[in-house]
Design an enzyme around this catalytic site. Structure first.
Site, PDB file in Angstrom:
ATOM      1  N   ARG A  72       0.826  -1.206   0.000  1.00  0.00           N
ATOM      2  CA  ARG A  72       0.000   0.000   0.000  1.00  0.00           C
ATOM      3  C   ARG A  72       0.866   1.264   0.000  1.00  0.00           C
ATOM      4  O   ARG A  72       0.544   2.261  -0.646  1.00  0.00           O
ATOM      5  CB  ARG A  72      -0.919  -0.022   1.220  1.00  0.00           C
ATOM      6  N   HIS A 100       0.640   4.360  -2.622  1.00  0.00           N
ATOM      7  CA  HIS A 100       0.427   5.744  -2.217  1.00  0.00           C
ATOM      8  C   HIS A 100       1.580   6.649  -2.648  1.00  0.00           C
ATOM      9  O   HIS A 100       1.396   7.860  -2.769  1.00  0.00           O
ATOM     10  CB  HIS A 100       0.222   5.824  -0.702  1.00  0.00           C
ATOM     11  N   ASN A 106      -3.577   9.426   4.493  1.00  0.00           N
ATOM     12  CA  ASN A 106      -2.378   8.729   4.957  1.00  0.00           C
ATOM     13  C   ASN A 106      -2.197   8.753   6.472  1.00  0.00           C
ATOM     14  O   ASN A 106      -1.619   7.830   7.050  1.00  0.00           O
ATOM     15  CB  ASN A 106      -1.127   9.347   4.315  1.00  0.00           C
ATOM     16  N   HIS A 117      -5.895  -5.957  -2.745  1.00  0.00           N
ATOM     17  CA  HIS A 117      -6.686  -6.142  -1.521  1.00  0.00           C
ATOM     18  C   HIS A 117      -6.951  -7.603  -1.209  1.00  0.00           C
ATOM     19  O   HIS A 117      -7.728  -7.916  -0.321  1.00  0.00           O
ATOM     20  CB  HIS A 117      -8.009  -5.371  -1.628  1.00  0.00           C
TER      21      HIS A 117
END
Length: 325
Positions: free
Chosen positions: A62, A66, A94, A193
């Site tokens: 992740r 990001h 975040n 995911h």
């Protein structure tokens, strides 16, 4: 006028040429001579982190997402705030959510001992994400290297560019396509995911007050809804509770897609893939053919990891991933 029309293609050609040039400056063998132990060092660092906490694999993956989806893969998400930089870590998507910074710090420290001032934080994060996939059962995929680290970070860019779990699929797709990705990449990269957890606040409205209706999201399977309501009761102190994104949350497999077919996607943005004929067909495809998802995932990850990279003399090789030199 004729000469003007003859030259009108130049801007398009320059954009294409420059894009190809940046991609060509990334090389699968970039560190083979300068830091031959790099892959081994990154793999050991990620393995150690996962051995200590299985959830860390998803966190590292992740973190890479990001970074790349906000101003490109140049390590800006790793920068701490300073008096002159209001960075990405404390942007609302975040803050108290993105994690794994200490894992990247530890890997960077070991890489610096072996190969001082050679390997960028952006490349370390890219490799760490690949190892997180591989070490949880995903397919190994090669990534070209040679990224350099950015010199700045923008908190505002996170809110503008990062897809939200409550955004409509159209907006999420638009944010992906603005980065050079396509709708297939949306479906494939959403499959990340298959590992990890989500904090309750990211989807709790689906359980109790979907779109202000005072009722749960009708797209949720009833028994799945009840289980989530137990994990995330309708009270503020449950906001940081964790719910597994997949029934096999520590294994990189295609169960994520199988869950969407039975209306058991945790995040609204995930289940939304079944509400569009194009994306639903791809979900069905990956649910039926378990070996095709990890193959395509590697392809899409390499595409994502090429977004907005700095190469050549641009940027720098940070000594500390949290601060510019």
């Amino acid at each position: 006028m004729k000469r003007s029309s003859e030259l009108s293609w130049l801007p398009c050609f320059c954009i294409l040429f420059c894009s190809l040039l940046v991609s060509s400056q990334l090389d699968y063998k970039f560190y083979d001579n300068a830091c031959p132990s790099l892959t081994k060092l990154v793999r050991y660092g990620v393995w150690s982190a996962i051995a200590n906490e299985t959830r860390m694999a998803a966190s590292i993956l992740r973190l890479h997402f990001h970074d790349c989806l906000v101003d490109g893969c140049e390590g800006s998400v790793l920068l701490d705030d300073t008096s002159t930089i209001k960075g990405e870590k404390n942007a609302s998507p975040n803050r108290n959510s993105v994690r794994g910074f200490e894992v990247i710090d530890a890997i960077k420290a070991n890489v610096e001992k072996a190969c001082p001032a050679t390997v960028s934080c952006a490349d370390i994060l890219t490799l760490a994400a690949r190892e997180a996939v591989y070490l949880t059962g995903g397919q190994f995929y090669a990534v070209p290297l040679g990224r350099r680290d950015g010199l700045s970070a923008r908190e505002s860019a996170v809110n503008e560019q990062l897809p939200s779990p409550i955004e409509p699929l159209e907006k999420i797709t638009a944010k992906f396509t603005s980065k050079g990705l396509d709708i297939k990449d949306v479906v494939v990269l959403s499959g990340a995911h298959t590992i990890g957890f989500a904090q309750c606040f990211t989807f709790k409205s689906r359980l109790f007050n979907f779109n202000g209706s005072g009722k749960p999201d009708p797209a949720l399977d009833t028994s799945f809804l009840q289980n989530l309501q137990v994990t995330c009761p309708n009270q503020d102190d449950s906001n940081s509770n964790l719910a597994a994104l997949d029934t096999t949350s520590d294994k990189f497999d295609n169960n994520y897609y199988k869950n969407l077919i039975i209306n058991s996607g945790v995040l609204q943005s995930d289940q939304a893939l079944m509400g569009d004929n194009r994306t639903a067909a791809m979900v069905m495809y990956y649910s039926k053919y378990p070996f095709l998802f990890p193959r395509d995932f590697g392809v899409s990850m390499v595409k994502m990891a090429s977004i907005g990279v700095l190469t050549g003399q641009n940027g720098q090789i940070r000594k500390n991933c949290r601060a510019v030199n």
